[in-house]
Scaffold this active site. Structure first.
Site, short mmCIF file in Angstrom:
data_model
loop_
_atom_site.label_atom_id
_atom_site.label_comp_id
_atom_site.label_asym_id
_atom_site.label_seq_id
_atom_site.Cartn_x
_atom_site.Cartn_y
_atom_site.Cartn_z
N TYR A 102 -23.75 29.10 43.50
CA TYR A 102 -22.60 28.27 43.14
C TYR A 102 -22.76 27.64 41.77
CZ TYR A 102 -20.83 28.38 47.92
OH TYR A 102 -20.33 28.77 49.11
N LYS A 154 -36.91 6.44 67.21
CA LYS A 154 -35.53 6.46 66.69
C LYS A 154 -35.34 7.69 65.82
CE LYS A 154 -37.17 3.60 62.89
NZ LYS A 154 -37.40 2.23 62.44
C1 LIG Z 1 -38.62 1.88 62.02
C2 LIG Z 1 -39.17 0.59 62.33
C3 LIG Z 1 -40.55 0.40 62.48
C4 LIG Z 1 -41.57 1.48 62.17
O1 LIG Z 1 -41.83 1.51 60.79
P1 LIG Z 1 -42.85 2.54 60.16
O2 LIG Z 1 -42.92 2.16 58.73
O3 LIG Z 1 -42.25 3.88 60.35
O4 LIG Z 1 -44.11 2.37 60.89
C5 LIG Z 1 -41.01 -0.81 62.93
N1 LIG Z 1 -40.14 -1.82 63.20
C6 LIG Z 1 -38.80 -1.70 63.02
C7 LIG Z 1 -37.93 -2.84 63.33
C8 LIG Z 1 -38.28 -0.49 62.57
O5 LIG Z 1 -36.96 -0.37 62.39
#
Ligand SMILES: *Cc1c(COP(=O)(O)O)cnc(C)c1O
Length: 821
Positions: free
Chosen positions: A715, A490
């Site tokens: 700025y 993601k």
């Molecule tokens: C992002 C996510 C993970 C992974 O988590 P990490 O801490 O990056 O390993 C696992 N399960 C869900 C549902 C997530 O949204």
């Protein structure tokens, strides 16, 4: 070699029911095969992989000759025809086979060991001795128990010198490498701290390394060994009375030649005038001195000639880089050298890129080979065909002359030189494909790369694919072999580039991918990703995309479940879904008490098939919350047991994220969801040493100016200096991912090895830095925002956030370059 010869080489019984075709290639990875009919596949049991699992795959691809430890895997193929030999230890058998091959050749073979510089000395010697010898050498830095035999297997009668690297990480390894290489010339670069952890002390490590040189007729050791490890060094000649042992050294001089030599007994010294050499770094000087010493004392090249050739030395790049090109292409930039072994590796790397429908190779003449032209290009054409390359472009007089050899490739084009190719403008037709650009240096293929490269601004995120694989394997090693891995890609794979990373993960056989939104999944599907993909936030608008692209929604509420059921019913479709339960995160998910109602609905909508049940831990990385995490796990287990009893089919269960995998391995269930750990951050902190940082964000200095004490910077006039100062303007701002919270000295960046503060407020596309501590900084200098020493953890701490946010903030307009060492 014929398969039947293995019987006497290995002293093991063989089974032979397939025809005996000559064995020309040896493979240990079923994904990296060239000409399967002529390949011997060695099934190796590693820490994370077992080659035996891939025997069937190799067989289906056409391999018939196998070395295996476990006969069972071969039995199903006996009727169809298979040749195999069963051994106790496949790696040792592989080494024995190659040792047998090695002993057929009588030309000199040099073995190089040492803590640093092996690869560069080997590559440079190859450049420097090209006139005198036809050299066979280790590809890249192949120097392990498997890399060494793969390298030595390339020895052929037409070569006149072998140069191989040997590296070890623990006691007992070197004797095996010695037996494979059987070196006649021994070279040690230096003895440093690398792999100290595998040995009691440095003495033990040195003794182990010296085993490589048993039976050498001449050995070159670094002179400082005599002072530092006198006992070990004293023993060496006694154990190897046939060897002439020299100690090499270098010192700086101001003489009018770049190098000159002094010999005092067994002490060989190279005097260097660094101003006349192409590289001035300490480490490079040491490596050049060693090359010069070998050329002078071993190969008797005239000093004048050595001086001439050293001046022409070129940097060594072992990296294969994958970059975005124009017209929806990817470029694999390997425009530095061109030999057969390197070509195989580059073709493998190309073959692994499934992001685009077509693959193209642009190749120059191959200079570093002594095969006659016709034979050489026939061999090249076979390699290209074996990887099913649809389009081949050859550039150079020789390849032009031998274009007949490539007649079996569907599309080809040939040019006499690079200018000719560029002037025809033909490359403008290369679209939507992956292009391997591989040429010997003199063909200046970097000009082709420049034309095809996609030019974003000069801020680059470099991603080390080898580090990613290392991290994946670390988590794999914590899991049972049957536990599946879902990788979270993601948010652009945590800011790194989802398509490229997904492609690598697919190659490394993870089981599932997960994205936040359907669009992300569609993007992956459009770029050759066929792994199952879970979508965590499916919206009603995206249902038809889910169906069309075989994406599997996570379902977290009755509302979405109902809408999905209605959609499937009206479209006459079925979908795989993942049920998400909230066991304490208080984020998306059904409540534990929803199970009863949920079951009722599921039984009425059999076209929605539950692929898995999941829940997410709220604080898996923090020990203080372990009781809470365990309670979440228990709640989840109750839910899964309940559903398991009542649903008529099996589904997967998963709850662990990255920190969960290392902290609660007993609850890995059927699958785990790997995220941040893959990207190099161990959220729990305890295993950070096992992971490698995967990326480096860098930019350049666009301008330098000197400001007076009364000036203000940027700025809001927030940047102030208390004396006349040099400042640099750098090409990265908050729109690229350099958070504005780093303003006014909160953040630091690295220039020429020094950390310097950000001055004033970070702007949208640039920022200002204080260069008072780096007086020699120049426009165009590289500026490191983060890398393996100035880490994302450091950055996160400075602005009180977490590494996740630093990683995912690098904006998509920053160019990504993926590389493999
Ligand atoms: C992002 C996510 C993970 C992974 O988590 P990490 O801490 O990056 O390993 C696992 N399960 C869900 C549902 C997530 O949204």
């Amino acid at each position: 070699m014929l398969f039947t010869e293995l019987q006497s080489i290995l002293q093991s019984p063989i089974w032979q029911t397939a025809p005996l075709l000559p064995i020309e290639h040896i493979a240990v990875d079923s994904r990296k095969l060239f000409v399967p009919e002529n390949t011997l596949f060695v099934a190796i049991k590693g820490k994370n992989h077992d080659g035996h699992h891939f025997l069937a795959e190799a067989y289906e691809k056409g391999v018939r000759n196998f070395v295996i430890e476990n006969e069972k895997v071969a039995l199903p193929f006996r009727e169809r025809g298979i040749n195999y030999v069963v051994v106790k230890n496949s790696i040792r058998a592989f080494q024995k086979i190659v040792a047998w091959h090695r002993s057929k050749f009588t030309y000199p073979v040099m073995a190089i060991t040492g803590s640093n510089g092996k690869t560069i000395v080997k590559e440079w010697l190859t450049q420097l001795l090209a006139e005198e010898f036809n050299i066979v050498r280790s590809p890249k830095s192949f120097n392990s128990q498997i890399g060494v035999p793969l390298s030595v297997w390339q020895m052929r009668a037409e070569h006149t010198l072998g140069i191989f690297e040997a590296g070890i990480s623990q006691v007992g390894e070197m004797e095996y490498l010695q037996r494979v290489i059987q070196p006649t010339i021994g070279v040690m670069t230096n003895l440093g701290s690398a792999h100290d952890e595998g040995f009691k002390n440095r003495e033990e490590k040195l003794e182990e390394k010296l085993k490589l040189f048993e039976n050498c007729s001449v050995v070159f050791l670094p002179a400082n060994l005599v002072e530092n490890y006198p006992k070990v060094v004293e023993k060496f000649p006694k154990k190897n009375p046939q060897a002439q042992v020299f100690f090499w050294n270098y010192e700086l001089s101001v003489s009018k030649n770049a190098v000159s030599f002094v010999k005092k007994g067994f002490q060989l010294t190279c005097k260097l005038n660094s101003t006349l050499l192409p590289f001035q770094d300490e480490a490079y000087l040491q490596n050049m001195a060693l090359c010069a010493i070998l050329m002078h004392f071993q190969f008797k090249i005239p000093t004048q000639e050595i001086n001439k050739r050293l001046a022409l030395l070129k940097p060594v790049s072992m990296r294969l880089e994958l970059k975005q090109g124009i017209q929806q292409t990817y470029l694999i930039d390997d425009s530095y050298n061109n030999d057969l072994a390197g070509l195989q590796i580059a073709l493998d790397f190309l073959a692994n890129q499934d992001q685009k429908p077509a693959k193209v190779v642009i190749l120059s003449d191959i200079l570093e080979s002594d095969l006659s032209g016709k034979k050489l290009y026939q061999q090249v054409a076979r390699l290209i065909s074996a990887k099913k390359i649809g389009f081949f472009i050859g550039i150079g007089e020789k390849i032009f002359e031998h274009q007949e050899a490539f007649r079996d490739i569907p599309l080809t084009a040939f040019y006499k030189d690079t200018e000719d190719f560029l002037s025809k403008g033909f490359f403008q037709q290369l679209r939507n494909c992956v292009i391997l650009i591989k040429g010997a240096r003199k063909y200046a293929f970097e000009k082709i790369v420049q034309k095809l490269e996609y030019k974003a601004h000069r801020t680059v995120l470099e991603i080390n694919l080898d580090a990613l694989v290392n991290n994946l394997n670390f988590y794999r090693s914590r899991l049972k072999p049957e536990t599946k891995i879902m990788v979270m890609v993601k948010a652009f794979a945590y800011g790194n580039g989802s398509v490229e990373i997904a492609n690598l993960l697919q190659f490394h056989r993870v089981n599932y991918l997960a994205v936040a939104y359907a669009d992300e999944g569609v993007e992956l599907r459009k770029n050759g990703i066929h792994l199952p993909i879970m979508v965590m936030n499916p919206s009603e608008e995206s249902f038809s995309l889910l169906a069309e692209y075989h994406l599997e929604p996570a379902v977290y509420s009755f509302e979405i479940l109902q809408k999905l059921a209605d959609f499937c019913e009206s479209e006459h479709l079925s979908l795989k879904i993942h049920l998400e339960f909230d066991t304490g995160m208080r984020r998306l998910g059904f409540e534990p008490q929803d199970v009863g109602v949920l079951l009722g609905i599921l039984q009425k909508v059999p076209f929605l098939k539950v692929a898995s049940l999941m829940s997410h831990l709220a604080a898996a990385d923090e020990e203080q919350h372990d009781d809470f995490s365990l309670k979440q796990i228990q709640t989840f287990q109750k839910i899964t047991q309940n559903l398991e009893k009542k649903l008529p089919y099996k589904f997967l269960k998963h709850i662990l994220n990255s920190p969960g995998i290392v902290r609660f391995p007993e609850y890995q269930m059927d699958m785990v969801r790997l995220g941040i750990g893959l990207y190099g951050v161990e959220a729990g902190g305890k295993f950070q040493g096992n992971l490698q940082p995967i990326s480096r964000l860098k930019t350049v200095i666009s301008q330098i100016k000197t400001i007076s004490k009364n000036d203000t910077v940027g700025y809001g006039r927030k940047g102030k200096v208390n004396q006349k100062s040099r400042i640099g303007i750098i090409a990265i701002g908050y729109a690229d991912g350099l958070s504005r919270a780093f303003s006014n000295g909160v953040g630091k960046v690295r220039v020429r090895g020094k950390l310097v503060p950000i001055l004033g407020n970070v702007c949208m596309d640039m920022a200002m830095i204080d260069l008072s501590q780096v007086p020699d900084a120049q426009v165009g200098d590289e500026v490191i925002i983060f890398d393996e020493t100035h880490t994302i953890q450091d950055l996160a701490k400075a602005i009180r956030t977490i590494p996740y946010e630093i990683l995912t903030s690098v904006s998509e307009r920053v160019k990504r370059v993926f590389y493999s060492e």
